[in-house]
Every structure is written in structure tokens, then in C-alpha cells.
Design a protein around this motif. Structure first.
Motif, PDB file in Angstrom:
ATOM      1  N   THR B 187      -8.439  67.627  18.895  1.00  0.00           N
ATOM      2  CA  THR B 187      -8.410  67.317  20.326  1.00  0.00           C
ATOM      3  C   THR B 187      -7.974  65.878  20.565  1.00  0.00           C
ATOM      4  O   THR B 187      -7.095  65.621  21.397  1.00  0.00           O
ATOM      5  N   ALA B 188      -8.581  64.964  19.824  1.00  0.00           N
ATOM      6  CA  ALA B 188      -8.230  63.551  20.012  1.00  0.00           C
ATOM      7  C   ALA B 188      -6.766  63.310  19.675  1.00  0.00           C
ATOM      8  O   ALA B 188      -6.056  62.601  20.401  1.00  0.00           O
ATOM      9  N   THR B 191      -4.548  64.886  22.426  1.00  0.00           N
ATOM     10  CA  THR B 191      -4.576  64.106  23.659  1.00  0.00           C
ATOM     11  C   THR B 191      -3.767  62.821  23.520  1.00  0.00           C
ATOM     12  O   THR B 191      -2.870  62.536  24.320  1.00  0.00           O
ATOM     13  N   LEU B 195      -0.029  61.731  25.172  1.00  0.00           N
ATOM     14  CA  LEU B 195       0.126  60.496  25.948  1.00  0.00           C
ATOM     15  C   LEU B 195       1.199  59.598  25.336  1.00  0.00           C
ATOM     16  O   LEU B 195       2.038  59.038  26.044  1.00  0.00           O
ATOM     17  N   GLY B 254       0.649  71.747  26.581  1.00  0.00           N
ATOM     18  CA  GLY B 254      -0.567  70.972  26.361  1.00  0.00           C
ATOM     19  C   GLY B 254      -1.198  70.473  27.641  1.00  0.00           C
ATOM     20  O   GLY B 254      -1.843  69.437  27.635  1.00  0.00           O
ATOM     21  N   LYS B 256      -3.750  71.141  29.341  1.00  0.00           N
ATOM     22  CA  LYS B 256      -5.188  70.881  29.335  1.00  0.00           C
ATOM     23  C   LYS B 256      -5.469  69.485  28.762  1.00  0.00           C
ATOM     24  O   LYS B 256      -6.189  68.689  29.356  1.00  0.00           O
ATOM     25  N   TYR B 257      -4.870  69.206  27.588  1.00  0.00           N
ATOM     26  CA  TYR B 257      -5.067  67.905  26.954  1.00  0.00           C
ATOM     27  C   TYR B 257      -4.453  66.789  27.778  1.00  0.00           C
ATOM     28  O   TYR B 257      -4.974  65.694  27.874  1.00  0.00           O
ATOM     29  N   MET B 258      -3.294  67.108  28.352  1.00  0.00           N
ATOM     30  CA  MET B 258      -2.548  66.075  29.058  1.00  0.00           C
ATOM     31  C   MET B 258      -3.306  65.633  30.292  1.00  0.00           C
ATOM     32  O   MET B 258      -3.513  64.439  30.516  1.00  0.00           O
ATOM     33  N   ALA B 260      -6.482  66.068  31.018  1.00  0.00           N
ATOM     34  CA  ALA B 260      -7.738  65.430  30.629  1.00  0.00           C
ATOM     35  C   ALA B 260      -7.478  64.028  30.091  1.00  0.00           C
ATOM     36  O   ALA B 260      -8.161  63.075  30.462  1.00  0.00           O
ATOM     37  N   GLY B 261      -6.465  63.909  29.238  1.00  0.00           N
ATOM     38  CA  GLY B 261      -6.161  62.607  28.653  1.00  0.00           C
ATOM     39  C   GLY B 261      -5.792  61.587  29.703  1.00  0.00           C
ATOM     40  O   GLY B 261      -6.298  60.473  29.712  1.00  0.00           O
ATOM     41  N   ASN B 264      -8.902  60.903  32.182  1.00  0.00           N
ATOM     42  CA  ASN B 264     -10.068  60.226  31.617  1.00  0.00           C
ATOM     43  C   ASN B 264      -9.780  58.809  31.177  1.00  0.00           C
ATOM     44  O   ASN B 264     -10.661  57.965  31.163  1.00  0.00           O
ATOM     45  N   THR B 265      -8.540  58.537  30.792  1.00  0.00           N
ATOM     46  CA  THR B 265      -8.242  57.217  30.269  1.00  0.00           C
ATOM     47  C   THR B 265      -7.500  56.349  31.276  1.00  0.00           C
ATOM     48  O   THR B 265      -7.474  55.141  31.137  1.00  0.00           O
TER      49      THR B 265
END
Lengths: 294, 268
Positions: B187-188, B191, B195, B254, B256-258, B260-261, B264-265
Motif C-alpha cells: 500500500t505504501a 501510494t 504520487l 490506482g 483508490k491509492y491515488m 487517498a495518497g 492524506n498527504t
């Protein structure tokens, strides 16, 4: 970590070495070189000449710098206020229990993931005088067409509208993440106490997501202080004499077009200081305003 | 309640359509034969469309620019992930002299805007004779204080049991890292990888400063294209579409990861 002695040192170097060398070569060394260059007059051809703090004095005296500062702050305010308020409205709407979330998510996030160049191309046509979409609509409504990007009165507005369109999904999804973390039982309790939806929004929702709102404001402001791509592509700093030129563009032009490395680096450090002061102030303000977390 | 919900749907749908219109126009424009687009529904339906412009784009050297963009983005992403994961692991798990200092250094580098190092980096590249090479485009973007910080935070939240079991079995740190730990951090990596890829694919300022005609990436090529074909909007839009297709594919796979990434950041 099991290794001992020399093996331990080697392992440590394998893990951290490349990063430390890289950060030194491409971050720390440039920072030091940049600071050094900012005290010289240098066009990259002749030898650099030490001029003390002259570059800083020259920048802080130059009308171009204040014009760029004014443009940057104008952009910041007229971009930030709408993008955060519209982002909040959109986040609240998206927080309702809905079907088709995936579709909405993709729609609003599409401009966020596209490059500034591609997005600017679309809006360059929309704002185009000859046959752009906006002027087609104006003509249809029997209104006079406007040369949006070449008119000093409208160029900054057009840049701001483009920027809001690109970043709205980004801002609203950060705020939406905040909304989703609010404890639902607080609303149920408020319903029982007879608080209406508007009261609930201002008394519960807004205080609960204040940290997220500050987060959005701070990161959007920091990127607004460095606004470059969209202005460079849409207007090139024009029309006329720098009517939309931002600080970043001024730095770029001084260093990459006029080869005034000293002035360019001095300006970049001044911008750095402005951003640091602004972020510190906002963080302090947040600590004052935000009591909810404690 | 029902009526309210329908209302929310209608509002959201209206916003979504308005939001998508510029993209729809971009596609129609790229397909238009003469580079004009009248946006009234009647004209849109009766217009002349063809894929000819897309073929012409490739005659303008676009296959090379697409290749360049992939080379730069993939190498930047790969090395950024590798070095950041290793450094982040060291900062989260190892005990060594100067650890606090290194961590503080990385935290302070997080605050440095790229513009502050851009001019000196250009000077550095000039003295290292790297201007116009892929290396110049890639090296400064590989070492990201943000990525290291992100990875460190991730390792701090990762339970130690598995790696401790590996150490008890006598595995070396390097082997443990690649065999036991990396598989746990999909996951990390996904993400941060997305990015990094997006940042590199869309990067404009640094390539603008440092590119040559051989290392031109898509954003730079597209910007030049619009300078040369100012009135041929179909050519410009076809170029723009080609430049965003890869990143849109990455986004759709991606997302979902994108999302969220990014949310969140705050990094985009």
C-alpha cells in the motif's frame, strides 16, 4: 539489525548512504551554493563578483518585485477563498449517502491528475477570442466578445478560474476526508436537542473539520506563493508589462532569460522567507482558533 | 427525505457535467477536421470528425517525447521508492549515532521549496556537463525528503514481529528488508509510487529549465506545439490528449491509492 562492527557500518551505509549523498548533492549543496550566489553578481560567463547584500537591496527596491508580489497575493486571495468555499460545499454534498460515488470521484479528480500544460491548453481555447467556448456563449447571448487572456482586466481572472477548476476536486476530497471522520452520534444528539441543519453545520461540522480547513489553506497558500505553470503557459506573465507576472516567473525570467543569477537566487530566498513567515503565522492562528481537538 | 436526496443528485450531476465539459470539448476538438468547434448541440452532432490529427501528432516526433516521458517518470519513481524505503526503514528501525540529526535534517528539507534550489541546481548541472541529459532531469527528483518521511511513518506503524522472526533465523538486514519487509508495504509503495509518477509525468518547471531537444518530455513538447500551431486547435488538443492518457490510465487503475495518497498527504 544483527550485524556487528564493520558489517554493521556497511549495512547502515547501504540503507542510508545513497539518500544522504543524494540529499547533499541535490538539496543541501544547492542551498549553500544558492545562498553564496545571492551575494554575487554573476551571469554564468564571467567570474562571479561579490556584491554583499546589494542583490537583496536591489530586489526589495525594484517595482517589478512589488508588482509580482501584488500579482501573487491577488492570485492567492481570489483563488483560495472560492476554492475552499466551493470545495466545502462540494464535500458536504459528496458526504451524503449516495450511489455512483466512484463516478463522481473520478469526475472531480480528473483535472487534479492532469498536467498543468494539458489543462491550460483546454482553457486557452475556452478563453480564446476568435472562437473559444466562452465567447461563443457570449455571442449567443448577444453580449460583446472579450479577449480574456489578452485583456489586462480579465487575464488574472481567467488564470484563477482555470486554477479553481483544476484544484476543486483536490480541495473537496481533503475536506471530505475530514467530514467522514466526524462522529455521527454528535449529530444525533443535536437532532434530539432540536438544533436545525444549519446550526449543526456551523456549530458541529465546521469546528470539527477546522484542522482540515487549515491544512487545505496552508498547503494551497504555499503552492499559490509558488504559482508558475499556469501563468507561464496561459499568459506568459502578460498581457502588457507583467500584469500577471508572479514572483516565481520573475525569478525564472531573471535567472533563465537574463542570466542574473545573483538577483534570481536572492529573490528565491526572499520568497522562501515570505513562505516561512506565512506558514508560521497560520500555524499559530490555527492553535488559537482550533479548540475542538483538545 | 427522498426529494432532498434527488435534489443532491441533481446538483452533483449538474456540477459533474459542467466539470467534465472542458474535457468533452477537448476530445471533440481533437477529432474535428478543421480545428474549430461550435459548442451548440446541433453543430456538435453534425460536425465532421476524424482521427487524422492523432496520426499527424506522431509525425511531429511525439513517439520520442512519449518515450522520454516514460524513461524519466519510471526511473524517477523507481529510485525514489527504493532509496526512500531504505532510508525510511533505517530511520524507523536502526539505532545509530546521528540518527536524530539526520531525521531533523530531512524534516527541515521538507520545507524547502524547489525554486530555492532550482537555480543552483542548474549551475551544478552546467558544471557537471549534464545539461541536456536524462540524468539532469532525474537525479534532483529522486531524492525526496517527503518520500523518506512518508516511508518512515509507514514503518513506525508496521508491527515488528515478522522481521524479528527473520532476524532470529539469522537473515541479514538487507535480505530481511527485501524478502520480508518490502512485500508487507504494498500500500505504501503503491501510494508513494503513484504520487511520484504523477509528479514526474506532469513536471513542467524543471524540465523547462534543463531539457534539450533530445530529452524533451511531453509537457514541454506540448507547450511548444501550442506555440507553433496557435490556430490549429485540433493539433494542440490531440497532443494534450496523448499526454494525459497514460496518467489517466494510472489514475483509473490506482484511483483508490491515488485519491487517498493525495488527500492524506496534501501532495499532488
Amino acid at each position: 539489525m544483527l550485524e556487528k562492527g564493520i558489517k554493521r557500518k556497511i549495512t547502515l551505509f547501504v540503507f542510508l548512504g545513497p539518500t544522504l549523498i543524494g540529499l547533499f548533492l541535490f538539496m543541501i549543496l544547492p542551498l549553500l551554493v544558492g545562498l553564496g550566489v545571492s551575494f554575487t553578481e554573476w551571469n554564468l560567463i564571467s567570474n562571479p563578483e561579490f556584491v554583499g547584500i546589494n542583490n537583496y537591496v536591489e530586489v526589495l527596491k525594484s517595482p517589478d518585485f512589488y508588482n509580482a508580489l501584488k500579482n501573487t497575493i491577488t492570485f492567492l486571495i481570489f483563488y483560495l477563498v472560492p476554492v475552499v468555499s466551493l470545495g466545502l460545499v462540494l464535500a458536504v454534498l459528496l458526504n451524503a449517502k449516495l450511489k455512483g460515488k466512484l463516478f463522481l470521484r473520478i469526475t472531480f479528480f480528473l483535472p487534479v491528475v492532469c498536467s498543468w500544460v494539458a489543462v491550460s491548453m483546454i482553457w486557452m481555447w475556452i478563453f480564446n477570442f476568435e472562437n473559444g467556448a466562452l465567447n461563443q456563449i457570449l455571442t449567443f447571448l448577444h453580449l460583446p466578445a472579450i479577449d480574456w487572456l489578452n485583456n489586462p482586466k480579465t487575464a488574472m481572472g481567467a488564470i484563477i478560474v482555470t486554477s479553481i477548476w483544476k484544484d476543486l476536486g483536490y480541495v473537496s476530497f481533503i475536506l471530505l476526508a475530514g467530514l467522514q471522520d466526524v462522529d455521527k452520534s454528535i449529530y444525533e444528539a443535536a437532532d434530539l436537542d432540536g438544533a436545525n441543519k444549519i446550526q449543526q453545520f456551523f456549530r458541529i461540522t465546521i469546528p470539527a473539520i477546522t484542522p482540515k480547513i487549515f491544512f487545505v489553506i496552508i498547503i494551497s497558500s504555499i503552492s499559490s506563493f509558488q504559482v508558475f505553470d499556469q501563468i507561464m503557459i496561459l499568459t506568459g506573465g502578460g498581457p502588457g508589462d507583467g500584469t500577471t507576472e508572479s514572483i516565481m516567473m520573475l525569478i525564472y525570467n531573471n535567472s533563465m532569460n537574463y542570466y542574473k543569477m545573483g538577483i534570481g537566487t536572492a529573490m528565491s530566498f526572499i520568497l522562501f522567507v515570505i513562505i516561512m513567515i506565512y506558514s508560521t503565522m497560520m500555524t499559530k492562528l490555527q492553535a488559537k482558533v482550533d479548540h475542538y481537538e483538545n | 427525505m427522498k426529494i432532498k436526496k434527488i435534489l443532491i443528485y441533481l446538483i452533483l450531476l449538474t456540477i459533474a457535467i459542467t466539470f467534465t465539459l472542458p474535457f468533452i470539448w477537448m476530445f471533440l476538438m481533437a477529432l474535428s477536421v478543421d480545428g474549430t468547434l461550435v459548442i451548440s448541440p446541433g453543430e456538435i452532432l453534425s460536425g465532421d470528425y476524424s482521427l487524422e490529427t492523432f496520426k499527424n501528432i506522431f509525425n511531429l516526433g511525439y513517439s520520442q517525447y512519449i518515450g522520454n516521458s516514460f524513461i524519466v517518470s519510471i526511473l524517477t519513481t523507481f529510485f525514489q521508492l527504493l532509496f526512500a524505503a531504505m532510508a525510511g526503514y533505517a530511520l524507523a528501525r536502526f539505532e545509530f549515532k546521528g540518527k536524530k540529526l539526520v531525521y531533523r535534517l530531512i524534516l527541515s528539507l521538507l520545507m524547502v521549496p524547489f525554486i530555492v534550489v532550482m537555480i543552483p541546481l542548474f549551475i551544478e548541472m552546467k558544471y557537471m556537463n549534464l545539461i541536456g541529459t536524462f540524468g539532469a532531469l532525474i537525479y534532483p527528483k529522486v531524492f525526496s525528503a517527503f518520500a523518506i518521511f512518508f516511508m518512515r511513518q509507514f514503518f513506525l506503524s508496521l508491527p515488528r514481529e515478522l522481521e524479528e522472526a527473520a532476524y532470529i533465523d539469522g537473515c541479514s538486514t538487507i535480505k530481511t528488508f527485501f524478502v520480508v519487509i518490502l512485500p508487507q508495504m504494498k500500500t505504501a509503495l503503491a501510494t508513494m509510487g503513484i504520487l511520484a509518477f504523477m509528479g514526474s509525468w506532469n513536471d513542467y518547471l524543471w524540465p523547462l529549465v534543463i531539457h534539450s531537444s533530445d530529452t524533451m518530455t511531453l509537457p514541454i513538447a506540448l507547450n511548444q506545439l501550442s506555440g507553433q500551431y496557435t490556430t490549429e486547435w485540433n493539433v494542440v488538443m490531440a497532443g494534450a490528449i496523448i499526454s494525459i492518457i497514460p496518467i489517466i490510465i494510472v489514475f483509473l487503475i490506482g484511483q483508490k491509492y491515488m485519491v487517498a495518497g493525495i488527500t492524506n498527504t496534501g501532495n499532488k
